[in-house]
Design an enzyme around this catalytic site. Structure first.
Site, PDB file in Angstrom:
ATOM      1  N   PRO A  31       0.716  -1.204   0.093  1.00  0.00           N
ATOM      2  CA  PRO A  31      -0.126   0.070  -0.112  1.00  0.00           C
ATOM      3  C   PRO A  31       0.846   1.183  -0.062  1.00  0.00           C
ATOM      4  CG  PRO A  31       0.258  -0.944   1.995  1.00  0.00           C
ATOM      5  CD  PRO A  31       0.789  -1.996   1.258  1.00  0.00           C
ATOM      6  N   SER A  33       0.615   5.451  -0.017  1.00  0.00           N
ATOM      7  CA  SER A  33      -0.486   6.640   0.045  1.00  0.00           C
ATOM      8  C   SER A  33      -0.226   7.357  -1.370  1.00  0.00           C
ATOM      9  CB  SER A  33       0.024   7.545   1.151  1.00  0.00           C
ATOM     10  OG  SER A  33      -1.119   8.608   1.243  1.00  0.00           O
ATOM     11  N   CYS A 115       3.823   3.569   9.252  1.00  0.00           N
ATOM     12  CA  CYS A 115       3.947   4.852   8.468  1.00  0.00           C
ATOM     13  C   CYS A 115       4.665   5.896   9.339  1.00  0.00           C
ATOM     14  CB  CYS A 115       2.496   5.533   8.275  1.00  0.00           C
ATOM     15  SG  CYS A 115       2.623   6.990   7.622  1.00  0.00           S
ATOM     16  N   LYS A 154       0.963  -4.186   9.088  1.00  0.00           N
ATOM     17  CA  LYS A 154       2.465  -3.890   8.550  1.00  0.00           C
ATOM     18  C   LYS A 154       2.988  -2.851   9.448  1.00  0.00           C
ATOM     19  CE  LYS A 154       4.141  -2.081   3.914  1.00  0.00           C
ATOM     20  NZ  LYS A 154       5.104  -1.051   4.539  1.00  0.00           N
ATOM     21  N   SER A 239       7.679  -2.035  -2.632  1.00  0.00           N
ATOM     22  CA  SER A 239       6.858  -0.748  -2.423  1.00  0.00           C
ATOM     23  C   SER A 239       7.382   0.463  -3.458  1.00  0.00           C
ATOM     24  CB  SER A 239       7.365  -0.248  -1.166  1.00  0.00           C
ATOM     25  OG  SER A 239       6.820  -1.149   0.011  1.00  0.00           O
ATOM     26  N   ARG A 240       8.398   1.070  -3.184  1.00  0.00           N
ATOM     27  CA  ARG A 240       8.745   2.219  -4.008  1.00  0.00           C
ATOM     28  C   ARG A 240       9.430   1.634  -5.318  1.00  0.00           C
ATOM     29  NH1 ARG A 240      13.230   5.046  -0.713  1.00  0.00           N
ATOM     30  NH2 ARG A 240      13.423   3.078   0.187  1.00  0.00           N
TER      31      ARG A 240
END
Length: 357
Positions: A31, A33, A115, A154, A239-240
């Site tokens: 996930p 944002s 986060c 997570k 992710s990135r």
């Protein structure tokens, strides 16, 4: 083939079980944002048909006060397996939000406890829960009691280097009913800087019986394999590495299943997908989608001569046509040269890109 593949257990060609959910892939899309909306997920799904995808994180407090569900929570009934990620520090609000996630068709509910962004941690969500393990455990228990689908977590390895608390924290999550935990191997204070400390994922794996998913610095097939070798994790979460590159999850999944590389997309193919992404954001969100598309478009523009100049233009587009004009011009130039710049050595490529800046 990568020599390390032979060192990996047979389990990586077998399904991943999360509670009562069985996945045919051990590679997951993180996930993110502002990134993993319905439009982006559809692109990832094209190349990774079996992987678990995640929505952007959604505030349980916001959901509690809304009369209708936000677009963040909208999922396509054809995009399973799909998880809706929630964040907050209120067990009752999270339980209520999880029930709404089930009604929307989520296969699992994921709770964000990692986060690092200040606006999230100052309100008690995200990685701030690493400092409140009892509350974090209460949250998991409340959500588990509220829904009949698996609840996952997570998180990160700790608040900072002086507070690496992941071993106790992860065990509490398992004992509270979490069916899987994803560990981003950085501390909250690191943000996204420095190197991921993969050795802590191995330590987590040694103390838990539920699946442990490795996250952090997975930018290539090679990195994914190295991470699995070093951690013994049950899977990896990209992710990135997927920013401007929705192919990565599928590439890693294909390699784990077959030991073979998929052909890398050429710069032209990447820019064609960028056009799809841009059109999709406009169709789905209108002018807000155009504004959001600027960052996505710049992420696609990399790895070829002229990429820096293209990025400069793409970050200022005002319409789909603006973006198409920029991308089509770049595609035409690449087609004229008939050269796949991804085949150039990394050293030459870096020099060529630097010349354009």
């Amino acid at each position: 083939m990568i020599s390390g593949l032979s060192k990996l257990p047979q389990k990586f060609t077998e399904p991943l079980t999360i509670g009562n959910v069985i996945l045919q892939s051990r590679v997951l899309q993180s996930p993110l944002s502002g990134v993993t909306d319905l439009v982006f997920r559809r692109l990832v799904r094209r190349y990774a048909p079996d992987s678990m995808l995640y929505t952007e994180m959604i505030s349980a407090t916001d959901l509690h006060h809304m009369k209708s569900l936000p677009k963040l929570m909208e999922i396509d009934r054809y995009e399973t397996p799909i998880s809706i990620q929630l964040f907050d520090c209120r067990p009752d609000f999270l339980a209520e939000a999880a029930q709404k996630a089930v009604a929307e068709g989520a296969d699992t509910v994921d709770i964000n406890m990692g986060c690092p962004v200040n606006k999230i941690t100052k309100k008690g969500g995200g990685s701030s829960l690493l400092r409140q393990p009892e509350l974090a455990a209460q949250i998991v228990r409340s959500v588990v009691d509220a829904v009949d689908i698996p609840v996952t977590v997570k998180t990160r390895i700790g608040w900072d280097d002086a507070e690496i608390t992941i071993l106790d924290f992860a065990k509490r999550m398992e004992d509270s009913g979490a069916k899987m935990i994803t560990v981003h191997a950085r501390t909250r204070s690191q943000g996204y800087t420095g190197n991921a400390k993969w050795e802590w994922i191995r330590k987590v794996k040694e103390v838990l019986t539920i699946p442990v998913i490795a996250n952090g610095d997975i930018f290539s097939v090679e990195a994914a394999i190295a991470c699995l070798e070093q951690t013994g994790a049950d899977g990896v979460m990209c992710s990135r590495g997927t920013l401007g590159y929705p192919f990565l999850v599928g590439e890693v999944d294909h390699f784990l299943k077959t030991g073979e590389y998929l052909p890398k997309p050429t710069p032209i193919q990447c820019l064609e997908v960028a056009k799809e992404h841009l059109q999709g954001l406009w169709d789905y969100k209108g002018i807000r989608g155009i504004r959001q598309s600027r960052k996505h478009m710049t992420w696609y523009a990399k790895g070829f001569v002229g990429a820096a100049a293209l990025r400069d233009r793409l970050c200022r587009i005002e319409s789909v046509q603006d973006g198409f004009d920029c991308l089509d011009e770049a595609i035409a130039k690449l087609a004229h040269h008939q050269e796949d710049f991804r085949a150039i050595s990394p050293e030459d490529l870096a020099e060529m890109i630097a010349m354009q800046q």
